[in-house]
Design an enzyme around this catalytic site. Structure first.
Site, PDB file in Angstrom:
ATOM      1  N   ASP A 136     -76.803  47.773 -31.857  1.00  0.00           N
ATOM      2  CA  ASP A 136     -75.910  47.126 -32.851  1.00  0.00           C
ATOM      3  C   ASP A 136     -76.622  45.757 -32.707  1.00  0.00           C
ATOM      4  O   ASP A 136     -75.824  44.811 -33.210  1.00  0.00           O
ATOM      5  CB  ASP A 136     -74.590  47.254 -32.460  1.00  0.00           C
ATOM      6  CG  ASP A 136     -74.285  46.594 -31.172  1.00  0.00           C
ATOM      7  OD1 ASP A 136     -75.309  46.337 -30.167  1.00  0.00           O
ATOM      8  OD2 ASP A 136     -72.987  46.280 -30.690  1.00  0.00           O
ATOM      9  N   ASP A 164     -71.961  44.733 -16.884  1.00  0.00           N
ATOM     10  CA  ASP A 164     -72.360  43.198 -17.410  1.00  0.00           C
ATOM     11  C   ASP A 164     -71.530  42.154 -16.354  1.00  0.00           C
ATOM     12  O   ASP A 164     -72.148  41.301 -16.066  1.00  0.00           O
ATOM     13  CB  ASP A 164     -72.499  43.114 -18.715  1.00  0.00           C
ATOM     14  CG  ASP A 164     -71.173  43.439 -19.523  1.00  0.00           C
ATOM     15  OD1 ASP A 164     -70.283  44.281 -18.680  1.00  0.00           O
ATOM     16  OD2 ASP A 164     -70.999  43.164 -20.614  1.00  0.00           O
TER      17      ASP A 164
END
Length: 341
Positions: free
Chosen positions: A107, A185
């Protein structure tokens, strides 16, 4: 050779990501594109296949559900993403044996100088062991908070930004054995993984995200992400001297510049008073004052393991009403406090 690893799942809009990557890449030999697909989504697979030999299409073989603690059932997606990252990075570094890779998700749309930026920063990453990644992303990169006229400006940051980032095979050697089951992350942002290292990040982002729908259900999208400015001016980074980003040089130049800037109060900034000062410094004293100032000025105010987004030694650099502002801790900064998260 710097391969671009595109992590894809069930977004057929991966076309938007791939079209820009292929349009801007200067060389198919130097920048092979590898699309790793999870989820087994047929329509997305057809879109990837339509590129033929322009991209390599690999498929994550394990699509099973992952047993997760009951309270994490709604986070199943984050577990699958971590599993996919582990598998895909393993392919790039173990099977294809590349020495570095640029990681993007399906994306992201890239800027015209995306490849130029990473090509120029790669030698820096090899040479400076205090760096562990180069990122295309500025967390506070909203249009009114960056200086688009200084698109060549780069920073060091202690915050792992992700969203289009370069890592070396040696880093994967270090991370793979302890790779987490989920929330990879935020795990990267913990002191145990970061180990005092920094990333390079740009003043103006070289990626933007168009994926409002995803595992985070648009959590930050409407508030921040959709306002991030994508750089549109090609900067010839490979012809610039980036040695100012090496740790010793950076601390010799950046820190004195920050602490030489006159200190102002947040009310003076908001009222746009004292225009004559140029760059200014707003000093915070603790977690609560950092968050209050960040909120008041439109910065992202969350901290991960005590590190502010885009921060370096606690300093966040941004533009407010046309002037450079450093949101900074006192000069005798004691280091990050993970309890601030």
């Amino acid at each position: 050779v710097l391969p671009v690893l595109v992590l894809a799942c069930d977004r057929s809009t991966v076309r938007r990501c791939l079209d820009k990557l292929l349009r801007y890449r200067p060389s198919a030999q130097r920048f092979p594109v590898i699309v790793s697909q999870d989820c087994g989504h047929a329509e997305t697979a057809r879109v990837i296949a339509s590129y033929g030999d322009a991209v390599a299409h690999i498929r994550q073989p394990d699509l099973s559900d992952i047993p997760v603690p009951a309270e994490h059932r709604k986070f199943q997606g984050y577990y699958k993403i971590a599993r996919h990252y582990r598998w895909a990075l393993g392919q790039v570094f173990r099977t294809f044996r590349y020495r570095a890779a640029i990681v993007v998700e399906d994306d992201l749309e890239v800027a015209p100088d995306f490849f130029e930026y990473f090509q120029a920063a790669f030698p820096l990453l090899l040479a400076d062991r205090s760096l562990w990644c180069v990122s295309a992303w500025n967390d506070n990169g909203k249009e009114q908070m960056v200086d688009a006229a200084q698109a060549e400006l780069l920073y060091r940051t202690d915050f792992f930004p992700g969203l289009g980032w370069l890592l070396l095979a040696e880093l994967w050697d270090e991370l793979e054995p302890k790779w987490p089951p989920a929330f990879w992350d935020d795990w990267m942002r913990q002191p145990e993984q970061r180990r005092g290292r920094s990333c390079v990040r740009p003043e103006v982002s070289r990626t933007v995200t168009f994926g409002r729908k995803g595992v985070s259900h648009g959590q930050f999208f409407d508030q921040y992400l959709k306002f991030i400015k994508l750089n549109n001016r090609f900067v010839p980074f490979t012809r610039l001297d980036l040695s100012y980003l090496r740790k010793e040089e950076y601390e010799r130049s950046f820190l004195p510049k920050v602490y030489a800037a006159p200190e102002v109060r947040v009310e003076e900034l908001q009222g746009n008073r004292r225009r004559e000062l140029g760059a200014v410094r707003l000093q915070y004293s603790g977690r609560d004052s950092f968050k209050a100032f960040a909120k008041a000025l439109g910065l992202m105010d969350d901290l991960k393991s005590g590190v502010p987004r885009a921060g370096y030694r606690g300093i966040v650099s941004f533009v407010y009403r046309g002037r450079r502002v450093y949101l900074a801790p006192p000069p005798d900064w004691p280091g990050y406090d993970p309890s601030w998260s």
